[in-house]
Design an enzyme around this catalytic site. Structure first.
Site: not given
Ligand SMILES: Cc1ncc(COP(=O)(O)O)c(C=O)c1O
Length: 398
Positions: A110, A185, A188, A211, A356
């Site tokens: 992402h 990260d 998810q 989330k 994204c």
């Molecule tokens: C794998 C992953 N990393 C990071 C993020 C970023 O999350 P946030 O927008 O809550 O910062 C997302 C958001 O969809 C994501 O799916």
């Protein structure tokens, strides 16, 4: 398991919500926790002697204890941030880089676990990437090879597009062997799987509260024991010090050093309530439920001209990303936004676009995709309804 009654939006709007990868619905208990704070305890934390401030501080600290317990670490190693993006940016800012240092990441990330590292290129940092195989799994031989000489290894625990659950323990072991710092990260994974921070043995792990059934503007960066002492905070201000003179700073100990300014107190309290809710169900049961939905989706779609991306259900989280062809010539792709629009008219909410994760879409050679992502409030009946609606999409575009 049917948890729909716990989520007032489902009854109020009658929408089938398959966009939990973007953000989740909130159970009544989380809404009540936030309203209760506003109604009975509003005050700033860590500053006042008066009763409201003491209560607010207690509720905030209690939330951290819940999160720490949920992910198996100590509260002092949990830095509250506004989301996973901020957590990952904090991690990159907390590490001292020099020209020529290497960050190893993957083509699936992402943007929030990509751009903070690409920004370091201005300082002469090299960013390298591990590819995936035809099933959407990380190419581990390439990872081992490229790990040599890496300063940081930054990988997602689970992909937000192809759902692949990466072998984080193995990655952190490889990182230790080559002397690299591991950054994960977990945006998810934490909402969908049991995650044990201590057992994974990584250095940094970021997640988003919104989330995992909690309010927006909440999240955490978990750091390995000792990092709070040695790292410089990316932002500083009220609450981050024990003492300061015009020339010297004595930083606060633990996570406080990194939480400059008034935090999202009500959000944190809501996050604590979300953890309570998930723990009551049990993360193993959350996972089991999502697997059931995944399997239902896969058994339904056999006859559809639909391509899914990523590994098989037991190697992925509860989301499916796909492209769909019109049956007429079997060649024409129906655009993801058209699919989402069609489903929206049938009160089914999915995500369409590149989610994204532009580089991953370029890697898969698709302009866009449609994603249905699940959580505890989804049911097999809803998955069946999605299948029937997708059949209608195909017919409509033929
Ligand atoms: C794998 C992953 N990393 C990071 C993020 C970023 O999350 P946030 O927008 O809550 O910062 C997302 C958001 O969809 C994501 O799916």
């Amino acid at each position: 398991m049917n948890y729909q009654n716990d989520f007032p939006l489902i009854k109020n709007r009658g929408i089938t919500y398959f966009d939990s990868g973007a953000t989740t619905l909130k159970p009544q208990s989380v809404i009540d926790a936030v309203v209760n704070f506003y109604t009975h305890h509003t005050a700033n934390i860590h500053r006042g002697i008066h009763i409201l401030s003491e209560e607010a501080t207690e509720l905030y600290e209690e939330s951290k204890e819940k999160v720490a317990n949920f992910l198996n670490t100590k509260p002092e190693n949990v830095i509250y941030v506004k989301n996973a993006t901020e957590g990952l940016n904090f991690a990159s800012a907390m590490i001292d880089f020099s020209k020529g240092d290497k960050v190893l990441t993957s083509v699936t990330e992402h943007h929030s676990n990509l751009l903070p590292w690409l920004l370091l290129k201005k300082q002469g940092v090299i960013v390298d990437f591990v590819d995936i195989d035809e099933n959407g799994k990380l190419n581990m031989d390439e990872l081992v090879e490229k790990a040599k000489g890496a300063k940081v290894m930054a990988f997602s625990h689970a992909s937000n597009v192809i759902g692949t659950i990466n072998p984080v323990s193995e990655i952190s072991k490889i990182a230790r062997e080559v002397g690299a710092i591991s950054v994960i990260d977990a945006a998810q994974s934490v909402p969908h799987l049991p995650v044990n921070f201590s057992k994974l043995d990584v250095d940094f792990l970021a997640f988003s509260g919104h989330k995992m059934l909690a309010p927006s503007g909440t999240g955490g960066l978990l750091v390995k024991e000792g990092f709070t002492k040695t790292c410089t905070p990316p932002i500083a201000g009220g609450g981050t010090i024990e003492d300061v003179t015009l020339t010297d700073i004595k930083w606060a100990s633990g996570a406080e050093k990194f939480e400059g300014g008034t935090p999202n107190i009500e959000g944190a309290i809501g996050l604590g309530a979300a953890v309570d809710y998930l723990q009551k169900i049990g993360m193993k049961n959350v996972r089991r439920h999502e697997l059931e939905l995944l399997n239902r989706f896969y058994s339904n779609i056999q006859d559809l001209p639909l391509t899914t991306y990523g590994p098989k259900p037991n190697e992925r989280t509860g989301l499916v990303t796909f492209t769909l062809k019109s049956r007429l010539d079997g060649k024409m792709d129906i655009h993801a936004h058209d699919i989402a629009d069609f489903l929206n008219a049938r009160k089914i909410a999915v995500r369409s676009g590149k989610h994204c994760a532009h580089p991953l879409h370029y890697r898969l050679n698709i302009p866009a995709s449609t994603r249905a992502s699940f959580h505890v409030y989804n049911t097999t009946d809803e998955v069946d309804a999605l299948f029937l609606a997708l059949k209608e999409v195909v017919e409509a575009f033929s």
